[in-house]
Scaffold this active site. Sequence first.
Site, short mmCIF file in Angstrom:
data_model
loop_
_atom_site.label_atom_id
_atom_site.label_comp_id
_atom_site.label_asym_id
_atom_site.label_seq_id
_atom_site.Cartn_x
_atom_site.Cartn_y
_atom_site.Cartn_z
CG HIS A 83 -1.68 1.31 1.38
ND1 HIS A 83 -1.62 2.08 2.51
CD2 HIS A 83 -2.50 1.96 0.52
CE1 HIS A 83 -2.38 3.15 2.36
NE2 HIS A 83 -2.92 3.09 1.17
CB SER A 84 0.95 4.27 0.36
OG SER A 84 1.51 5.57 0.30
#
EC number: 3.1.-.-
Length: 1032
Positions: free
Chosen positions: A194-195
């Site tokens: 994520h990210s």
Amino acid sequence: MDSKSRGKSRLNRSILTLVSFFGLVLFYLTWYLYTRGLTGADSPGCRIVYMGPSYARITAFDESHTKFASKYSLYLYREQGRDPLPDENEGFKHLGGIPILFIPGNAGSYRQVRSIAAETSDIYFDHYLDQPDGLNPNAKNYDFFTADFNEDFTAFHGRTLLDQAEYLNEAIKFILGLYANSEHPPRSVVVLGHSMGGVVSRVMVSLPNYIPDSINTIITLASPHAAAPLTFDGDILKIYSAVDRFWFQGYDNKETDNTIAKIAKERLSKISLISITGGLLDSILPADYTTLGYLVPPTNGFTVYTTGIPGVWTPIDHLAIVWCAQLRRRVSNALLEIANFDSPDKTYSLEKRMEIMRKNFLSGFEDYTSQDKVAYDKPADHILLKADSQQINFVQEGQKLKVTPGKMPSPLNVFRLPSPKVSKVQFSLLSSMDIGELKSDNNEGYTQPTLLLCNTMDAIKEDANIIDFTNKETTEIVMFKCIDVRDDSNMIPRSAVGTYSLSESSIGGDKSPFYAIQYNSTILKQYDTVIVTGSLGMESNDNENFLLAELSDYNSSQFNIHEDLFSLMTRGAKFSLPLDKPLSMNIKIPGAWSSILAYKLKVSWPEDRETTEYIPVFRTFIRQWSNEPYEVKWHVNIEANNQVLLNMHGIAPYTPFKVKSKEEYGLNIEIWTDSIPDKSLTTIRLRIDLLNSLRLLVLRYRLATISFCVSIILLALVFQVKHYKETNKFPTFLYGLSCICSPWVFGSILFTLSILTPIMSIKPLQKFLNVIDPVVLQDSNEINLSLTDEFKLNSFFLGLEEKSLWFIGPVFFVMGLGIVSLTFYSLLVAGNVIASISRVLLKRLKLSQTEKKQPNPGKLWANRRIIGVLFVLLVIPIYMPYQFAYVVSCIIQSIQVIKILVADKTNKSILNYHLSLLMLMLWVLPINVPILVVFVHNMTINWTTPFSSHHNFLAILPVILLMERYSNSRTLPKMSQTKYKVTQAFLAYYVFYCLVYGIRHTYWIHHLFNLLCCWLLVLHYDAQDDTSDHVQ
């Protein structure tokens, strides 16, 4: 000052006031539009999720395995009531699933794994455990491992990013070891990032401690692959540059003797990387940064927007992308479908994985997905169909087949395909029900429509397995060899009366979606017939069910709006659709390819449309689409809202894009409509919405605020220094700003900023600017250009490819002027308030004259300052980052300004000089704060290892020494003509750097300020030497 000079000064002040006010209004309007909620296809539609999470910390992964064990932790996720919890005695020795590693992003938590992990467990135990038909027989539940990074700031600090990547490679080695006693131990893990966790996953593969073949599938959620989101740290940019080069070399087809390139090819050849982004709703990261560009070829990965993922159809913000109910269902399904427990990798081959990913995450209308269609493959399993020619309903080209409940024109509806040499055709089908399977044991009363692609046959063997539509009264028989293409149907949002949002028919919605199929001549050329059979169910009580199918001339379904970007901006575009319009029409707008512009589309119908007796079976809807990256948005029920705001992600600032015709990047609008006989959509109007375009500038140019404001302050200093040279009096900062706003200077600045946009996209100039960039001179691997000629990267100034957007630079300058003016007045007011309070407190203390005349207090303070400077210079190389010393320097300068304000009778030149210097220091401060935040964060988690970067005391020494020298309220010394020219030249170069390089190399703005302080010290010491020589 004569009357003429006073008049000019008043005019400049008036212009400054007007421009500053306008800039602040424009800035507020931009911020207001950015914070205002989105509507239509860009509005949020995620559903709430539920789970029963539990986390087991793996304490065995300690210092004996990694040096980061005291800072980071490894956890195993278990869904309560589903996954077996690890036994205290046996630990993790009997893990039986497929290992997957979740990597949280910037300041992310290991607990963010829970949503997707819980959904995967639920789907597996509810649907896969008994291995019913139609599901992956080799699937196995996943063992979700997740890393606890104590919410580290990976976006701020390059060394932290490397630490995480190194730690996770060691974690994967440990995780695979947990399965060593299994009958078929895995040799790789799936990675879900994520990210910034997605960026960490790419870094992992490039490190020396990476275990070959330990990663073969990477799925990233809102990860900035194309560009670093923040450029306050030089290490981040170096890592991005090195990792991008590694991945580019890994997929480059050119033969090379480079050792690193060979390693990259070996490591990356079997890895698939899917980048999923939330689109416009992501308020933390520009969605353009998630594109893979030249890093990953189509054979190994792609970028997709959640607005186009089947059943999701909503943009998702940066944090919600890990828990959004619709998306987690898609991700979980994809994970279970790629699982192959019998393989050592625990996943299928790269080709099959990519096919599964395309089917799960792409809309199905892309040319890229044609390779996965049943019709394209022409499988060996055929359906042999025997039909009565009298029962066949031949549908002519351009004629629509319409089926409603209980109303089927014929059991067999046949579209004859012309030879591709004669004409190009397009077949379109839209249905409110999913396309069903044609079964040989029942050829009557189908409750679902069926679609077949066929070739006519002369004869069929008697013993063949035949679906017979004939009867005793049949006189003429027609035989077909067909394939069932039900798997080619694409789920799309429902657009009917009473439907107002996309979420109503998305995964978990109350209403059923629509289904569509579209074929062009590339696929249809293999066949000579399309057959639609089956009814929508005589027993169905749902009168809203329908099926529409049509074979149309391809050219009649394609329209081009030839207006370029400038024309769209100035006058817009207007056109009418033909009377004999097909079921679906694609309108290509080659001039609309910019990511920083919003477009408004208005559809108008004839005034007498509502009076017609014809009732459309569905409401008009629009598929907005573009390729590379794959972005699809759906706009439903256009009749209810005929004005549509179109936002797209095409060519964007600071991200690489493929060098090809701009027409190929243009926006596409595909309109699906149930035509009213002899009626037409009167007009379609398209124009650029400049007001809503303002909101699109915020995320992409948030760093421009610093570079523009610093450049404006430096420009003011240029005029202040000029005045000081002429009069020996340092003017106010407001004087410098008013000089900027003199008609000739202001006009020249706006003209220069206007031409910078078009000339900065010229390739020879880009190469020259790259060569003279001090960052590149320091490290030749850090280039501002694309690694391949097939792609282009605009890294300078505003990074714009659109020459028509020349006005963006002046707009930012006007905004910056307003912000700087507001900063100055706020600083002046705050300083005067604090000074007034300080004066009152000093009076109340009633210090005696004796106390005031204590012997040599200055010498005592001087000694303390020297000790303080020495202490700071000692701890920076071994423990603290130099950014800490910069923050202290800003505090010291602020106190210095207050001291000058308290001494009410002080020379105004000193106040003006120090206030201007403080303005510059405060705007350079944000560049240094993120690294300091990382340092403080490490201290709070008791990470005792010294900070591993930013210990170059030379990067702060001139600033510290200058602050120490200014402790006695000094101003600039007198300068010779040569020194004056050098000072002005350096300030001019500083302005140039901020504007041209500053947005993507923000951290160098600090280093240039450090050099400025160094030069000021030289001026002071030279002046001191000159004074000493004069005294002697």
